[in-house]
Design an enzyme around this catalytic site. Structure first.
Site, PDB file in Angstrom:
ATOM      1  N   GLY A 102     -29.770  10.340 -51.661  1.00 45.41           N
ATOM      2  CA  GLY A 102     -30.108  10.614 -53.061  1.00 45.41           C
ATOM      3  C   GLY A 102     -28.890  10.475 -53.949  1.00 45.41           C
ATOM      4  O   GLY A 102     -27.930  11.221 -53.814  1.00 45.41           O
ATOM      5  N   VAL A 144     -27.454  12.374 -60.313  1.00 39.95           N
ATOM      6  CA  VAL A 144     -26.162  12.795 -60.876  1.00 39.95           C
ATOM      7  C   VAL A 144     -25.359  13.607 -59.856  1.00 39.95           C
ATOM      8  O   VAL A 144     -24.184  13.346 -59.590  1.00 39.95           O
ATOM      9  CB  VAL A 144     -26.413  13.645 -62.152  1.00 39.95           C
ATOM     10  CG1 VAL A 144     -25.112  14.204 -62.683  1.00 39.95           C
ATOM     11  CG2 VAL A 144     -27.095  12.799 -63.202  1.00 39.95           C
ATOM     12  N   MET A 145     -26.013  14.606 -59.238  1.00 47.19           N
ATOM     13  CA  MET A 145     -25.299  15.476 -58.299  1.00 47.19           C
ATOM     14  C   MET A 145     -24.940  14.718 -57.019  1.00 47.19           C
ATOM     15  O   MET A 145     -23.835  14.849 -56.493  1.00 47.19           O
ATOM     16  CB  MET A 145     -26.157  16.705 -57.960  1.00 47.19           C
ATOM     17  CG  MET A 145     -26.323  17.669 -59.097  1.00 47.19           C
ATOM     18  SD  MET A 145     -24.775  18.517 -59.515  1.00 47.19           S
ATOM     19  CE  MET A 145     -24.680  19.753 -58.225  1.00 47.19           C
ATOM     20  N   ASN A 193     -31.597  23.118 -55.081  1.00 43.40           N
ATOM     21  CA  ASN A 193     -31.948  24.517 -55.362  1.00 43.40           C
ATOM     22  C   ASN A 193     -33.311  24.831 -54.765  1.00 43.40           C
ATOM     23  O   ASN A 193     -34.259  25.144 -55.477  1.00 43.40           O
ATOM     24  CB  ASN A 193     -31.995  24.744 -56.878  1.00 43.40           C
ATOM     25  CG  ASN A 193     -30.633  25.041 -57.455  1.00 43.40           C
ATOM     26  OD1 ASN A 193     -29.747  25.536 -56.762  1.00 43.40           O
ATOM     27  ND2 ASN A 193     -30.463  24.735 -58.730  1.00 43.40           N
ATOM     28  N   SER A 207     -23.220  24.959 -56.317  1.00 42.86           N
ATOM     29  CA  SER A 207     -23.144  25.251 -57.749  1.00 42.86           C
ATOM     30  C   SER A 207     -21.926  24.601 -58.380  1.00 42.86           C
ATOM     31  O   SER A 207     -20.903  24.407 -57.739  1.00 42.86           O
ATOM     32  CB  SER A 207     -23.063  26.756 -57.992  1.00 42.86           C
ATOM     33  OG  SER A 207     -22.872  26.994 -59.372  1.00 42.86           O
ATOM     34  N   LYS A 238     -27.843  31.463 -53.598  1.00 44.22           N
ATOM     35  CA  LYS A 238     -27.742  30.518 -54.731  1.00 44.22           C
ATOM     36  C   LYS A 238     -28.767  30.902 -55.810  1.00 44.22           C
ATOM     37  O   LYS A 238     -28.493  30.823 -57.004  1.00 44.22           O
ATOM     38  CB  LYS A 238     -27.966  29.070 -54.259  1.00 44.22           C
ATOM     39  CG  LYS A 238     -27.985  28.054 -55.411  1.00 44.22           C
ATOM     40  CD  LYS A 238     -26.677  28.042 -56.172  1.00 44.22           C
ATOM     41  CE  LYS A 238     -26.563  27.285 -57.452  1.00 44.22           C
ATOM     42  NZ  LYS A 238     -27.523  26.504 -58.064  1.00 44.22           N
ATOM     43  N   HIS A 298     -27.350  33.744 -57.558  1.00 46.45           N
ATOM     44  CA  HIS A 298     -26.293  33.192 -58.424  1.00 46.45           C
ATOM     45  C   HIS A 298     -26.918  32.730 -59.739  1.00 46.45           C
ATOM     46  O   HIS A 298     -26.434  33.033 -60.832  1.00 46.45           O
ATOM     47  CB  HIS A 298     -25.604  32.020 -57.704  1.00 46.45           C
ATOM     48  CG  HIS A 298     -24.779  31.136 -58.582  1.00 46.45           C
ATOM     49  ND1 HIS A 298     -25.332  30.232 -59.478  1.00 46.45           N
ATOM     50  CD2 HIS A 298     -23.443  31.014 -58.735  1.00 46.45           C
ATOM     51  CE1 HIS A 298     -24.371  29.606 -60.122  1.00 46.45           C
ATOM     52  NE2 HIS A 298     -23.218  30.062 -59.692  1.00 46.45           N
ATOM     53  N   ASN A 299     -28.018  32.004 -59.624  1.00 47.87           N
ATOM     54  CA  ASN A 299     -28.660  31.485 -60.835  1.00 47.87           C
ATOM     55  C   ASN A 299     -29.231  32.604 -61.691  1.00 47.87           C
ATOM     56  O   ASN A 299     -29.192  32.537 -62.917  1.00 47.87           O
ATOM     57  CB  ASN A 299     -29.752  30.476 -60.471  1.00 47.87           C
ATOM     58  CG  ASN A 299     -29.172  29.133 -60.096  1.00 47.87           C
ATOM     59  OD1 ASN A 299     -28.012  29.048 -59.702  1.00 47.87           O
ATOM     60  ND2 ASN A 299     -29.949  28.082 -60.210  1.00 47.87           N
ATOM     61  N   GLU A 353     -26.477  33.960 -63.485  1.00 45.71           N
ATOM     62  CA  GLU A 353     -26.160  32.942 -64.505  1.00 45.71           C
ATOM     63  C   GLU A 353     -27.069  33.113 -65.731  1.00 45.71           C
ATOM     64  O   GLU A 353     -26.606  33.096 -66.877  1.00 45.71           O
ATOM     65  CB  GLU A 353     -26.356  31.562 -63.861  1.00 45.71           C
ATOM     66  CG  GLU A 353     -26.302  30.347 -64.765  1.00 45.71           C
ATOM     67  CD  GLU A 353     -26.680  29.078 -63.979  1.00 45.71           C
ATOM     68  OE1 GLU A 353     -26.050  28.779 -62.943  1.00 45.71           O
ATOM     69  OE2 GLU A 353     -27.631  28.378 -64.401  1.00 45.71           O
ATOM     70  N   TYR A 354     -28.369  33.313 -65.490  1.00 50.43           N
ATOM     71  CA  TYR A 354     -29.316  33.501 -66.598  1.00 50.43           C
ATOM     72  C   TYR A 354     -28.870  34.671 -67.479  1.00 50.43           C
ATOM     73  O   TYR A 354     -28.930  34.625 -68.702  1.00 50.43           O
ATOM     74  CB  TYR A 354     -30.716  33.812 -66.056  1.00 50.43           C
ATOM     75  CG  TYR A 354     -31.603  32.624 -65.755  1.00 50.43           C
ATOM     76  CD1 TYR A 354     -31.143  31.543 -65.021  1.00 50.43           C
ATOM     77  CD2 TYR A 354     -32.931  32.602 -66.190  1.00 50.43           C
ATOM     78  CE1 TYR A 354     -31.974  30.478 -64.719  1.00 50.43           C
ATOM     79  CE2 TYR A 354     -33.768  31.544 -65.898  1.00 50.43           C
ATOM     80  CZ  TYR A 354     -33.290  30.481 -65.160  1.00 50.43           C
ATOM     81  OH  TYR A 354     -34.117  29.437 -64.871  1.00 50.43           O
ATOM     82  N   LYS A 381     -35.765  25.981 -64.811  1.00 48.87           N
ATOM     83  CA  LYS A 381     -36.305  25.264 -63.655  1.00 48.87           C
ATOM     84  C   LYS A 381     -36.819  26.215 -62.586  1.00 48.87           C
ATOM     85  O   LYS A 381     -37.138  25.795 -61.487  1.00 48.87           O
ATOM     86  CB  LYS A 381     -35.239  24.343 -63.073  1.00 48.87           C
ATOM     87  CG  LYS A 381     -34.844  23.217 -64.015  1.00 48.87           C
ATOM     88  CD  LYS A 381     -34.215  22.057 -63.244  1.00 48.87           C
ATOM     89  CE  LYS A 381     -33.482  21.136 -64.185  1.00 48.87           C
ATOM     90  NZ  LYS A 381     -32.191  21.748 -64.625  1.00 48.87           N
TER      91      LYS A 381
HETATM   92  C1  6PG Z   1     -25.413  25.546 -60.855  1.00 50.29           C
HETATM   93  C2  6PG Z   1     -26.563  25.697 -61.781  1.00 50.29           C
HETATM   94  C3  6PG Z   1     -27.558  24.630 -61.511  1.00 50.29           C
HETATM   95  C4  6PG Z   1     -28.534  24.431 -62.651  1.00 50.29           C
HETATM   96  C5  6PG Z   1     -29.548  25.533 -62.763  1.00 50.29           C
HETATM   97  C6  6PG Z   1     -30.081  25.621 -64.146  1.00 50.29           C
HETATM   98  O1  6PG Z   1     -25.135  26.520 -60.192  1.00 50.29           O
HETATM   99  O2  6PG Z   1     -24.802  24.479 -60.814  1.00 50.29           O
HETATM  100  O3  6PG Z   1     -27.159  26.920 -61.594  1.00 50.29           O
HETATM  101  O4  6PG Z   1     -28.138  24.893 -60.291  1.00 50.29           O
HETATM  102  O5  6PG Z   1     -27.828  24.309 -63.812  1.00 50.29           O
HETATM  103  O6  6PG Z   1     -30.559  25.210 -61.894  1.00 50.29           O
HETATM  104  O7  6PG Z   1     -31.306  26.184 -64.096  1.00 50.29           O
HETATM  105  P1  6PG Z   1     -32.285  26.283 -65.302  1.00 50.29           P
HETATM  106  O8  6PG Z   1     -32.690  24.894 -65.677  1.00 50.29           O
HETATM  107  O9  6PG Z   1     -33.402  27.079 -64.741  1.00 50.29           O
HETATM  108  O10 6PG Z   1     -31.564  26.950 -66.419  1.00 50.29           O
END
Ligand code: 6PG
Length: 619
Positions: free
Chosen positions: A164, A167-168, A261, A287, A342, A345-346, A349-350, A416
């Protein structure tokens, strides 16, 4: 390749049998005039060979597209080899090396070939020995030669594969290649993705250690055993489709890493499915976004410790490095544990994002973006440093012409799903993860744009344009919110660790989150140290004292926010969590009484042991 008479047809045939791919003889693609010329003993010149090389070049491309072939060809000069290699993603040169005398002897013994011994001298004159590829001594028997070629090919196979090239996937591939690994990359070539691999290879042509594939079998064959394949595709059902294609083509002991993810329960299912094929499956949270993937992400691999041991070198070399130079990649635990953390982590992040959004909304009442950016720069230069605060400063300052870009961005937040997964997991595990769910709901509310606009018109509230926020209090409230956010996130992981026997190491988790990832911050370094002696974040002396001392500041900020009709979903949730967690007695006694009233659910009493349950006939 080699001079005529070196035995390349025999060896190429044998090799094609052993590799189970077709054999082609370049001599049979010569136009008649070339054959006549050679038969008459006249050597071919570059011009004679031009059309022949072009025919071969286009055939090679066709053969490559269907899993490849073995071609026996003189390809004496470097410029011929350049033409033949043109537009190929992968070519493995094998040079058959033999002395003039040995080959002359062999030529003299053979009959019915247009090439005579007379041409050998000119062949040797034209020969430019390649400085690359596999070199074999033709004094050996054909079987020995092919054995050597096969074993050299095996040792030249790629050490790692990336499936794949989004981008990542592309960024992580370049990161792996930078570390000197031989790398195979795969992307499908159907639909709109026909040129993905070609474009990736041509854009990165300076890398000589990347081999591209659009055929799955050829990709798999290009990898040394046990094969190590990192899947970098969108999480969801596509992962299952890909695994269903991959697993039957792989062999026992091969390792597949899902770097997307994925939901941790899906990872567990895939882990079990892989086991049925004898394949090792690693669910690795990665991440850091595009930049992290390219320069050093934070990596959270879950699976069996043994299989991690086989990929640890590569994963640890591509990960970010912490302040002490240690890699931000560490084995997390079994099954879906890597993807679970992870996900958390997200979730964190939120909340980190939402807290900043709340502060931005409040500060907008009393300062412009430039002033706000200066204030944040000040915060960011100290203990409040975080990547998300850092990018927020850049975002605040970004202009399109005279207009701040932020003012042109629609106030409807996307997602997401990982934030809501964290909240759902918290509900399932019985953990008060109020900030994460508040952050998710804040995004959901924002999505009701039309309804909001309609209601706002109806309400006709006059927005206050000035507020009087004490900036020191605001900074403290921000820190308060962040501490509770991390408390709730780590509590969620602790609960999962206990429920699933994952034996998570929170100090290590904080450490690998101290760089490379989206929630990297100064706080993470502190937590790395603190978790070495205390597993409950809120019980850490430094944390408890910080929360205790800043409670008044949070109250002030919330009061100003309410007065200005600025919603503070996350900060409010953090404050309520703090109040409840530091209150010896809550109102839950009333809830228990109500439950017992209508459903005879029973209650425990303050004047009796907790093991005893009571029911009252309330009427
Ligand atoms: C990371 C981010 C990455 C992505 C999130 C965003 O750790 O690199 O968390 O995984 O930016 O999935 O998620 P949302 O689209 O739900 O904000």
């Amino acid at each position: 390749m080699g001079v005529s008479g070196c035995g390349k047809t025999t060896i190429a045939r044998e090799l094609s049998n052993r590799l189970d791919i077709p054999f082609y003889d370049a001599d049979s693609y010569h136009p008649q005039e070339n054959i006549d010329k050679m038969s008459s003993g006249t050597p071919l010149n570059d011009q004679d060979r031009a059309s022949w090389l072009e025919i071969l070049s286009s055939n090679l491309q066709e053969w490559e597209a269907v899993n490849g072939a073995v071609l026996a060809c003189s390809a004496l000069k470097e410029k011929y080899r350049k033409i033949l290699s043109r537009n190929l993603k992968n070519i493995q040169w094998v040079y058959l090396d033999g002395s003039y005398d040995l080959i002359m002897d062999r030529i003299n013994k053979r009959t019915g070939h247009y090439m005579s011994g007379k041409l050998l001298k000119s062949q040797f004159q034209a020969l430019e020995i390649p400085q690359y590829g596999i070199h074999v001594d033709i004094a050996q028997s054909p079987v020995e030669i092919v054995d050597q070629i096969k074993s050299d090919m095996e040792s030249k196979k790629s050490e790692f594969g990336v499936f794949g090239l989004g981008v990542m996937g592309s960024s992580i591939s370049l990161n792996v290649a930078d570390k000197g690994y031989r790398l195979s990359v795969y992307n499908r070539a159907d639909g709109g993705e026909a040129d993905v691999v070609d474009n990736f290879l041509s854009e990165n042509s300076e890398y000589k250690n990347i081999y591209g594939f659009t055929e799955l079998k050829a990709f798999i064959d290009s990898l040394s055993r046990p094969r190590k394949i990192l899947i970098m595709i969108k999480a969801g059902p596509t992962v299952d489709l890909v695994l269903n294609q991959l697993f039957p083509l792989l062999e026992e002991g091969d390792i597949v890493i899902d770097g997307g993810n994925s939901h941790y329960l899906n990872t567990k299912k895939r882990f079990d499915l892989a086991r049925e094929f004898g394949i090792e499956f690693i669910g690795a949270g990665i991440s850091g976004g595009e930049e992290g993937a390219r320069k050093g992400p934070s990596i959270m691999p879950g699976g069996s410790a043994e299989s991690y041991g086989q990929v640890s070198d590569i994963l640890e070399s591509i990960a970010a490095k912490d302040d002490f130079g240690k890699t931000c990649c560490a084995y997390i635990g079994p099954e879906g544990s890597g993807h679970f953390i992870k996900m958390v982590h997200n979730g964190i992040e939120y909340v980190e994002m939402q807290l900043l959004a709340e502060i931005y909304a409040l500060l907008s009442k009393q300062m412009d973006y430039q002033e706000m950016a200066s204030l944040f720069k000040n915060w960011n230069s100290g203990k409040a440093y975080s990547y998300l605060l850092d990018i927020t400063i850049t975002i605040l300052e970004k202009k399109e012409g005279d207009v701040y870009l932020l003012d042109l961005i629609l106030d409807r937040a996307g997602n997401k799903g990982t934030g809501s997964w964290s909240s759902k997991a918290a509900f399932d595990l019985g953990i008060p993860n109020t900030m994460m769910s508040s952050a998710v709901f804040a995004r959901y509310i924002s999505s009701f744009k039309e309804a909001r606009v309609k209601m706002a018109l109806k309400l006709e509230t006059k927005e206050k344009s000035t507020a009087n926020i004490d900036l020191k209090s605001l900074e403290q409230a921000y820190h308060f919110g962040r501490l509770i956010n991390h408390q709730q996130g780590f509590k969620l992981m602790e609960s999962a660790s206990n429920s699933f026997n994952w034996n998570l190491n929170f100090s290590e988790i904080a450490r690998i989150w101290s760089d490379g990832c989206i929630i990297k911050s100064y706080l993470m370094n502190e937590l790395h140290e603190e978790f070495k002696s205390e597993q409950d974040l809120i019980q850490m002396n430094s944390v408890f004292e910080a929360l205790r001392k800043t409670e008044q500041s949070v109250k002030h900020v919330l009061a100003v926010a309410l007065d200005n009709r600025v919603s503070m979903h996350c900060l409010t949730a953090s404050y309520h969590y703090w109040i409840d967690m530091t209150s010896a007695r809550l109102s839950a006694n009333l809830i228990q009484a109500q439950r017992d009233f209508f459903g005879a659910h029973t209650y425990q009493r303050t004047d009796s042991p907790e093991s005893e349950y009571f029911h009252t006939n309330w009427l």
